[in-house]
Design an enzyme around this catalytic site. Structure first.
Site, PDB file in Angstrom:
ATOM      1  N   ASP A   1       0.987  -1.201   0.135  1.00 57.35           N
ATOM      2  CA  ASP A   1       0.180  -0.044   0.080  1.00 57.35           C
ATOM      3  C   ASP A   1       0.816   1.372  -0.021  1.00 57.35           C
ATOM      4  OD1 ASP A   1       1.007  -0.365   2.537  1.00 57.35           O
ATOM      5  OD2 ASP A   1      -0.925  -0.692   3.395  1.00 57.35           O
TER       6      ASP A   1
ATOM      7  N   GLU B   1      -9.487  -1.598   5.589  1.00 57.49           N
ATOM      8  CA  GLU B   1     -10.116  -1.466   6.897  1.00 57.49           C
ATOM      9  C   GLU B   1     -11.299  -2.169   7.011  1.00 57.49           C
ATOM     10  OE1 GLU B   1      -8.375   0.188   8.619  1.00 57.49           O
ATOM     11  OE2 GLU B   1      -8.020   2.310   8.040  1.00 57.49           O
TER      12      GLU B   1
ATOM     13  N   ASP C   1      -7.179  -1.992  14.048  1.00 55.30           N
ATOM     14  CA  ASP C   1      -8.511  -2.364  13.809  1.00 55.30           C
ATOM     15  C   ASP C   1      -8.550  -3.595  13.020  1.00 55.30           C
ATOM     16  OD1 ASP C   1      -7.675  -1.744  11.297  1.00 55.30           O
ATOM     17  OD2 ASP C   1      -9.014   0.268  11.181  1.00 55.30           O
TER      18      ASP C   1
ATOM     19  N   HIS D   1      -6.983  -4.630  10.309  1.00 50.11           N
ATOM     20  CA  HIS D   1      -6.758  -4.389   8.948  1.00 50.11           C
ATOM     21  C   HIS D   1      -5.238  -5.233   8.467  1.00 50.11           C
ATOM     22  CE1 HIS D   1      -4.733  -0.330   9.244  1.00 50.11           C
ATOM     23  NE2 HIS D   1      -3.868  -1.011   9.284  1.00 50.11           N
TER      24      HIS D   1
HETATM   25  C1  GLP Z   1      -0.486   0.406   8.543  1.00 46.86           C
HETATM   26  C2  GLP Z   1      -0.022  -0.362   7.220  1.00 46.86           C
HETATM   27  C3  GLP Z   1      -0.182  -1.800   7.669  1.00 46.86           C
HETATM   28  C4  GLP Z   1       0.528  -2.135   8.773  1.00 46.86           C
HETATM   29  C5  GLP Z   1      -0.117  -1.215   9.891  1.00 46.86           C
HETATM   30  C6  GLP Z   1       0.413  -1.787  11.415  1.00 46.86           C
HETATM   31  O1  GLP Z   1      -1.680   0.855   8.808  1.00 46.86           O
HETATM   32  N1  GLP Z   1      -0.894   0.091   6.152  1.00 46.86           N
HETATM   33  O2  GLP Z   1       0.495  -2.644   6.617  1.00 46.86           O
HETATM   34  O3  GLP Z   1       0.521  -3.660   9.255  1.00 46.86           O
HETATM   35  O4  GLP Z   1       0.061   0.075   9.759  1.00 46.86           O
HETATM   36  O5  GLP Z   1       1.767  -0.865  11.637  1.00 46.86           O
HETATM   37  P1  GLP Z   1       2.495  -1.172  12.836  1.00 46.86           P
HETATM   38  O6  GLP Z   1       3.405  -2.252  12.505  1.00 46.86           O
HETATM   39  O7  GLP Z   1       3.590   0.092  12.972  1.00 46.86           O
HETATM   40  O8  GLP Z   1       1.767  -1.421  13.963  1.00 46.86           O
END
Ligand code: GLP
Length: 259
Positions: free
Chosen positions: A67, A143, A136, A138
């Site tokens: 993404d 989402e 959440d 995802h």
């Molecule tokens: C973002 C990314 C996800 C990732 C998530 C969790 O929203 N789009 O791909 O898994 O963050 O992030 P973190 O690893 O910093 O908790």
């Protein structure tokens, strides 16, 4: 699904790196799906070490990132493109033309998303997709209530995600409200997936994703239907799993069986 629980973040990262690198070594041309966020940083650090010290070769690796924030240029310090170059690509021998990250400045978003899907297909599909999990539930930026069959497209971020990711920006108001993301269906087509989670803050959502119902309200739960998923957790992220001891037992038994 196999759930591997390791003592801490470092051990989790090393386990994931061991898995990713051994898969990479199995194929001459390897297609690797990558994630951003703080969770995979330790994995990337370890892959860089393996490249420098053990000759882990990226010259025939093609990557696709999950993404990108919509509206950020690749040079923006909070763009996922910048993140990937800083934290992995510039330290290994990957070819620039083999790196694919959604274009946060795409003018015709639908067309771009269709092309991204096409590029994945042309590359032969993703061999192994690295994933994190949002608070959440995802995966990528899918989402809650994203269709479990969804493809690459523009998504509106939830308030929770905006708040979570505000820590990387000067101010919450600077966090982009949209992102271009692979769909759950796109992720699902990867031959293998590895989901990483670390820390007590993720424990509840990890338990829901692994042991709860398959639901579009927690898009990571779709991985329960995936044919080849490994979940690597640290003790804290595994803290709310009901069958934690069983997963540890399976881990031990699998090792014994493969001796
Ligand atoms: C973002 C990314 C996800 C990732 C998530 C969790 O929203 N789009 O791909 O898994 O963050 O992030 P973190 O690893 O910093 O908790």
């Amino acid at each position: 699904m196999q759930v591997l629980i390791r003592a801490n973040y470092d051990e989790m990262s090393k386990e994931a790196a061991g898995y990713v690198s051994s898969e990479m070594r199995k194929k001459v041309k390897f297609v690797l799906g990558l994630a951003t966020g703080s969770t995979p940083l330790g994995l990337y650090k370890e892959l860089i070490r393996m490249h420098k010290e053990e000759g882990l070769d990226f010259s025939n690796v093609t990557t696709f990132n999950l993404d990108e924030y919509y509206g950020l240029s690749p040079t923006h310090e909070q763009s996922y493109s910048y993140f990937m170059w800083e934290n992995l690509f510039k330290h290994v021998n990957i070819k620039k033309e083999n790196v694919h990250i959604p274009d946060g400045l795409a003018k015709d978003v639908d067309k771009f998303c269709e092309e991204y899907e096409h590029m994945i297909e042309e590359a032969g599909g993703i061999d192994l997709q690295v994933l994190g999990i949002g608070s959440d539930g995802h995966i990528a930026f899918n989402e809650p209530i994203s269709s479990l069959g969804s493809r690459t497209r523009l998504k509106t971020l939830t308030e929770e995600t905006i708040k979570d990711n505000a820590r990387f920006f000067k101010d919450e108001s600077e966090v982009p409200r949209y992102a271009i993301t692979m769909g759950v269906g796109t992720v699902f087509e990867a031959r293998k997936t590895v989901l990483l989670a670390s820390g007590a803050k993720k424990a509840e959502v990890v338990a829901k994703a692994i042991e709860g119902s398959v639901t579009a309200s927690i898009t990571a739960s779709a991985l329960q239907l995936h044919r080849d998923t490994i979940v690597v957790l640290d003790e804290e992220a595994a803290g709310k799993l009901k069958r934690k001891e069983y997963y540890k037992y399976v881990d031990k038994m699998v090792k014994e069986f493969n001796k």
